[in-house]
Design an enzyme around this catalytic site. Structure first.
Site, short mmCIF file in Angstrom:
data_model
loop_
_atom_site.label_atom_id
_atom_site.label_comp_id
_atom_site.label_asym_id
_atom_site.label_seq_id
_atom_site.Cartn_x
_atom_site.Cartn_y
_atom_site.Cartn_z
N ILE A 80 0.87 -1.17 0.00
CA ILE A 80 0.00 0.00 0.00
C ILE A 80 0.90 1.22 0.00
O ILE A 80 1.79 1.34 0.85
CB ILE A 80 -0.92 -0.02 1.24
CG1 ILE A 80 -1.79 -1.28 1.19
CG2 ILE A 80 -1.76 1.23 1.31
CD1 ILE A 80 -2.48 -1.60 2.48
N ASN A 82 0.97 4.36 0.85
CA ASN A 82 1.22 5.27 1.96
C ASN A 82 1.71 4.62 3.25
O ASN A 82 1.85 5.28 4.26
CB ASN A 82 -0.04 6.10 2.25
CG ASN A 82 -0.33 7.05 1.11
OD1 ASN A 82 0.57 7.55 0.46
ND2 ASN A 82 -1.60 7.28 0.84
N CYS A 83 2.01 3.35 3.20
CA CYS A 83 2.51 2.63 4.36
C CYS A 83 3.96 3.07 4.65
O CYS A 83 4.78 3.15 3.73
CB CYS A 83 2.46 1.14 4.07
SG CYS A 83 3.35 0.09 5.21
N ASP A 84 4.30 3.33 5.90
CA ASP A 84 5.65 3.78 6.26
C ASP A 84 6.71 2.75 5.90
O ASP A 84 7.80 3.11 5.43
CB ASP A 84 5.73 4.10 7.75
CG ASP A 84 4.98 5.38 8.12
OD1 ASP A 84 4.72 6.20 7.20
OD2 ASP A 84 4.65 5.55 9.30
N LYS A 91 7.43 2.91 2.29
CA LYS A 91 8.26 4.06 1.96
C LYS A 91 9.73 3.76 2.20
O LYS A 91 10.60 4.16 1.42
CB LYS A 91 7.81 5.29 2.76
CG LYS A 91 6.45 5.81 2.31
CD LYS A 91 5.97 6.95 3.19
CE LYS A 91 4.57 7.38 2.77
NZ LYS A 91 4.03 8.41 3.65
#
Length: 128
Positions: free
Chosen positions: A15, A17-19, A22
């Site tokens: 996903i 926007n998952c840290d 990133k």
């Protein structure tokens, strides 16, 4: 590796926007590794791959028991989870799949760990 190098059918699922995603994207970028990103929440492809991923990594490894989605499940849903129930839960709610999931065909890396990514990238270079 110099310029971004496309590894044979390297795909990274998760996903956007998952840290943790990133961190993985930053590592791949910094190390010049190009992988196709597939958002399994939007693309809906996780269910088609779950059996294969579970066979290769183990369903216990795939199931994200640390995330908010798991914590929001009822006690009944979390009780006595076996492979069939875990796969059904992950198919219905892809956010229950640990992220990122990097699949190069011959390797399946679940979660992000810089050392495992480095070892994988080095093994890919040796095969080239």
């Amino acid at each position: 590796m110099s310029a971004p190098e496309q590894h044979r059918s390297c795909r990274i699922y998760g996903i956007k926007n998952c840290d943790t995603m990133k961190k993985a994207f930053a590592w791949l970028d910094a190390n010049g590794v190009a992988c196709e990103f597939i958002d399994y929440k939007k693309a809906g492809v996780a269910a088609a791959h779950l059996a294969d991923w579970a066979a290769r990594a183990g369903w216990q490894t795939l199931l994200n028991r640390q995330g908010l989605t798991w914590k929001k499940l009822s006690e009944e849903q979390r009780a006595d989870v076996d492979e069939a129930r875990a796969l059904a839960l992950m198919a219905a709610q892809p956010t229950l799949i640990k992220r990122p999931l990097l699949d190069s065909g011959d390797a399946l890396l679940v979660g992000f760990d810089a050392e495992r990514y480095r070892a994988w990238a080095n093994s890919q270079e040796e095969k080239a």
